[in-house]
Design an enzyme around this catalytic site. Structure first.
Site, PDB file in Angstrom:
ATOM      1  N   ASP A   8       0.087  -2.707  -2.410  1.00  0.00           N
ATOM      2  CA  ASP A   8       0.802  -3.703  -1.878  1.00  0.00           C
ATOM      3  C   ASP A   8       1.380  -2.354  -1.794  1.00  0.00           C
ATOM      4  O   ASP A   8       2.254  -1.468  -2.374  1.00  0.00           O
ATOM      5  CB  ASP A   8       1.253  -4.570  -2.927  1.00  0.00           C
ATOM      6  N   ASP A  67      -4.344   8.145  -7.150  1.00  0.00           N
ATOM      7  CA  ASP A  67      -4.056   9.231  -6.814  1.00  0.00           C
ATOM      8  C   ASP A  67      -3.802  10.083  -7.693  1.00  0.00           C
ATOM      9  O   ASP A  67      -4.125  11.443  -7.838  1.00  0.00           O
ATOM     10  CB  ASP A  67      -2.397   8.277  -7.002  1.00  0.00           C
TER      11      ASP A  67
END
Ligand code: IMP
Ligand code: MG
Length: 180
Positions: free
Chosen positions: A160, A104
């Site tokens: 997750d 990211d």
């Protein structure tokens, strides 16, 4: 099933993931021909990706696991990284490939790379399945990239949301109120 209610559109189904992982494994096998590779899995998210990748690689592989403490949203650009679980082996003089499922801002990868580079490996590369390139704050060289995605929060295939959905055999958009 209630636990599935937060999962939205499937971005990559199991077959699409398997095909891309096997392409990456083929490239890695060619690039590391006649070498021995240390695959470093970034816990917990990269467990599925690393084990699938490992099974497709034809050069000798050893597997190591590393886990960095989570800083929440912070990128910890100081280069100091708090390690919850370190490698079990000395990587000096060895060919190391750091494997994560998603990159990211690049903060996590950058910190891990700096820490591992200081241990004197013969080579240090990065493999990621998903690249949120538009979110990058720190430039990280990526040798093997599966797919580029937009600024979306995804779950499944190891990734997750509040520790859930890692076991989904596909990658889906998270569809929860108040999602990150
Ligand atoms: P970075 O340090 O900002 O590059 O974030 C990388 C880490 O954030 C990954 O190892 C994941 O644990 C987590 N992460 C980033 N984006 C997502 C996502 O869309 N879903 C799940 N986890 C994510
Ligand atoms: Mg997470």
């Amino acid at each position: 099933m209630e636990s599935m209610s937060e999962c939205g559109k499937i971005l990559f189904d199991g077959e699409t993931i398997a095909n891309r992982v096997s392409e990456l494994a083929g490239r890695i096998s060619r690039d590391y021909a006649r070498k021995e590779l240390v695959l470093v899995c970034v816990l917990k998210g990269a467990v599925m990706f690393t084990t699938d990748l490992a099974r497709g690689i034809s050069v000798p592989v050893t597997m190591e696991f590393i886990q960095a403490a989570s800083y929440g949203g912070a990128t910890a650009s100081s280069g100091n990284v708090v390690i919850k679980k370190d490698l079990d082996t000395d990587i000096a003089g060895r060919h190391v490939l750091l494997v994560d499922t998603i990159i990211d801002t690049g903060g996590t990868m950058n910190n891990l790379l700096r820490m591992l580079a200081a241990r004197g490996p013969a080579g240090l590369g990065v493999a990621v399945l998903l690249d949120k390139r538009c979110k990058r704050a720190i430039d990280v060289p990526i040798a093997y990239r599966g797919f580029e995605i937009d600024d979306l929060f995804v779950v499944g295939y190891g990734m997750d949301y509040g520790e859930r959905y890692r076991n989904l055999p596909y990658i889906a958009l998270l569809d929860a109120p108040g999602r990150p």
